[in-house]
Design a protein around this motif. Structure first.
Motif, mmCIF file in Angstrom:
data_model
loop_
_atom_site.group_PDB
_atom_site.id
_atom_site.type_symbol
_atom_site.label_atom_id
_atom_site.label_comp_id
_atom_site.label_asym_id
_atom_site.label_seq_id
_atom_site.Cartn_x
_atom_site.Cartn_y
_atom_site.Cartn_z
ATOM 1 N N UNK A 131 0.864 -1.177 0.000
ATOM 2 C CA UNK A 131 0.000 0.000 0.000
ATOM 3 C C UNK A 131 0.901 1.227 0.000
ATOM 4 N N UNK A 132 0.338 2.341 -0.388
ATOM 5 C CA UNK A 132 1.115 3.574 -0.472
ATOM 6 C C UNK A 132 1.160 4.303 0.867
ATOM 7 N N UNK A 133 2.318 4.901 1.116
ATOM 8 C CA UNK A 133 2.502 5.868 2.195
ATOM 9 C C UNK A 133 3.602 6.811 1.723
ATOM 10 N N UNK A 134 3.458 8.073 2.014
ATOM 11 C CA UNK A 134 4.389 9.090 1.518
ATOM 12 C C UNK A 134 4.535 9.010 -0.002
ATOM 13 N N UNK A 135 3.436 8.673 -0.642
ATOM 14 C CA UNK A 135 3.342 8.628 -2.104
ATOM 15 C C UNK A 135 4.258 7.591 -2.752
ATOM 16 N N UNK A 136 4.632 6.553 -1.996
ATOM 17 C CA UNK A 136 5.405 5.457 -2.583
ATOM 18 C C UNK A 136 4.897 4.138 -2.015
ATOM 19 N N UNK A 137 5.093 3.072 -2.776
ATOM 20 C CA UNK A 137 4.654 1.756 -2.322
ATOM 21 C C UNK A 137 5.488 1.305 -1.136
ATOM 22 N N UNK A 138 4.815 0.690 -0.173
ATOM 23 C CA UNK A 138 5.488 0.164 1.009
ATOM 24 C C UNK A 138 4.969 -1.238 1.274
ATOM 25 N N UNK A 139 5.809 -2.064 1.868
ATOM 26 C CA UNK A 139 5.405 -3.407 2.282
ATOM 27 C C UNK A 139 4.800 -3.319 3.674
ATOM 28 N N UNK A 140 3.595 -3.849 3.813
ATOM 29 C CA UNK A 140 2.876 -3.827 5.082
ATOM 30 C C UNK A 140 2.717 -5.251 5.595
ATOM 31 N N UNK A 141 2.846 -5.418 6.894
ATOM 32 C CA UNK A 141 2.521 -6.677 7.554
ATOM 33 C C UNK A 141 1.151 -6.486 8.188
ATOM 34 N N UNK A 142 0.232 -7.397 7.884
ATOM 35 C CA UNK A 142 -1.135 -7.322 8.402
ATOM 36 C C UNK A 142 -1.383 -8.551 9.265
ATOM 37 N N UNK A 143 -1.772 -8.321 10.501
ATOM 38 C CA UNK A 143 -2.138 -9.401 11.414
ATOM 39 C C UNK A 143 -3.658 -9.413 11.562
ATOM 40 N N UNK A 144 -4.264 -10.547 11.273
ATOM 41 C CA UNK A 144 -5.694 -10.729 11.457
ATOM 42 C C UNK A 144 -5.861 -11.623 12.675
ATOM 43 N N UNK A 145 -6.303 -11.037 13.764
ATOM 44 C CA UNK A 145 -6.469 -11.752 15.030
ATOM 45 C C UNK A 145 -7.962 -11.841 15.337
ATOM 46 N N UNK A 146 -8.591 -12.879 14.831
ATOM 47 C CA UNK A 146 -10.039 -13.094 15.021
ATOM 48 C C UNK A 146 -10.831 -11.875 14.539
ATOM 49 N N UNK A 147 -10.530 -11.423 13.320
ATOM 50 C CA UNK A 147 -11.179 -10.295 12.656
ATOM 51 C C UNK A 147 -10.940 -8.948 13.328
ATOM 52 N N UNK A 148 -9.905 -8.841 14.134
ATOM 53 C CA UNK A 148 -9.357 -7.574 14.628
ATOM 54 C C UNK A 148 -7.992 -7.469 13.954
ATOM 55 N N UNK A 149 -7.691 -6.330 13.397
ATOM 56 C CA UNK A 149 -6.510 -6.193 12.554
ATOM 57 C C UNK A 149 -5.477 -5.257 13.185
ATOM 58 N N UNK A 150 -4.232 -5.584 12.971
ATOM 59 C CA UNK A 150 -3.154 -4.635 13.250
ATOM 60 C C UNK A 150 -2.204 -4.686 12.065
ATOM 61 N N UNK A 151 -1.656 -3.522 11.739
ATOM 62 C CA UNK A 151 -0.786 -3.400 10.575
ATOM 63 C C UNK A 151 0.458 -2.614 10.963
ATOM 64 N N UNK A 152 1.517 -2.816 10.187
ATOM 65 C CA UNK A 152 2.726 -2.039 10.406
ATOM 66 C C UNK A 152 3.610 -2.068 9.172
ATOM 67 N N UNK A 153 4.399 -1.010 9.054
ATOM 68 C CA UNK A 153 5.364 -0.899 7.967
ATOM 69 C C UNK A 153 6.495 0.001 8.440
ATOM 70 N N UNK A 154 7.698 -0.306 8.007
ATOM 71 C CA UNK A 154 8.852 0.542 8.297
ATOM 72 C C UNK A 154 9.410 1.021 6.963
ATOM 73 N N UNK A 155 9.508 2.338 6.828
ATOM 74 C CA UNK A 155 10.024 2.937 5.602
ATOM 75 C C UNK A 155 11.111 3.958 5.944
ATOM 76 N N UNK A 156 11.947 4.271 4.976
ATOM 77 C CA UNK A 156 12.901 5.358 5.146
ATOM 78 C C UNK A 156 12.137 6.671 5.026
ATOM 79 N N UNK A 157 12.450 7.596 5.906
ATOM 80 C CA UNK A 157 11.704 8.856 5.947
ATOM 81 C C UNK A 157 12.070 9.808 4.818
ATOM 82 N N UNK A 158 13.285 9.694 4.304
ATOM 83 C CA UNK A 158 13.730 10.649 3.306
ATOM 84 C C UNK A 158 14.150 11.966 3.938
ATOM 85 N N UNK A 159 14.173 11.992 5.261
ATOM 86 C CA UNK A 159 14.561 13.198 5.989
ATOM 87 C C UNK A 159 16.076 13.230 6.135
ATOM 88 N N UNK A 160 16.623 14.387 6.079
ATOM 89 C CA UNK A 160 18.059 14.546 6.289
ATOM 90 C C UNK A 160 18.341 15.151 7.665
#
Length: 174
Positions: free
Chosen positions: A106-135
């Motif tokens: 899915x997109x974040x900061x206007x670029x594609x990112x890999x997300x991990x999605x946990x489905x725990x009895x139809x309750x969801x948690x998601x996470x992704x780690x991306x480089x910020x591009x900040x200097x």
């Protein structure tokens, strides 16, 4: 003969023009996005659009910041909530025992990112780690995370996270 050339020329022009219209096909915007309000994430140069009745709170560490978005009315049951870790040493959360794990893009900061999605009895948690591009040195990574109480709320969370963007600060005249 001239009639054939004229006919073929007109046919060719109409075919080319007809094909160019298909390339610029308009993708309709999701109506849910109109219900969101853009807010600055702390005092960073990052912004995100969240529901009007949501707020963003910061927890600062010695060399990182964590921002949470959640309903302003803390007595209300949140359909979803989430947050961002800005720092140099992110780490993934582990799922619960009975959770199914899935990978998505899915997109974040206007670029594609890999997300991990946990489905725990139809309750969801998601996470992704991306480089910020900040200097800026102290926030090389953004660890984005969220939870949702249903698949419909998960779609809303992904729409919200897709609105995150970085804006350059407005330089004040000297």
């Amino acid at each position: 003969m001239n009639l054939k050339i004229s006919f073929l020329s007109v046919f060719l022009i109409l075919t080319i023009l007809g094909c160019s219209d298909k390339k610029t096909k308009h993708i309709p915007e999701n109506p849910y996005l109109k219900q969101l309000t853009e807010k600055q994430i702390g005092d960073s140069n990052y912004y995100i659009s969240i529901p009007k009745k949501y707020t963003i709170k910061e927890n600062r560490g010695p060399d990182f910041s964590v921002y949470y978005f959640y309903p302003t009315d803390t007595t209300a049951t949140a359909a979803f909530s989430g947050g961002f870790y800005f720092g140099n040493h992110p780490s993934q959360f582990e799922p619960g025992d009975s959770c199914k794990t899935e990978k998505m893009q899915r997109k974040i900061l206007n670029k594609n990112a890999d997300w991990t999605v946990y489905n725990c009895k139809d309750k969801y948690s998601i996470q992704s780690i991306i480089e910020s591009g900040s200097n800026e040195g102290w926030n090389q990574y953004i660890h984005t995370f969220a939870s949702a109480n249903s698949a419909a709320d998960l779609k809303k969370v992904f729409l919200i996270l897709g609105t995150m963007k970085k804006k350059e600060p407005i330089k004040q005249p000297k």
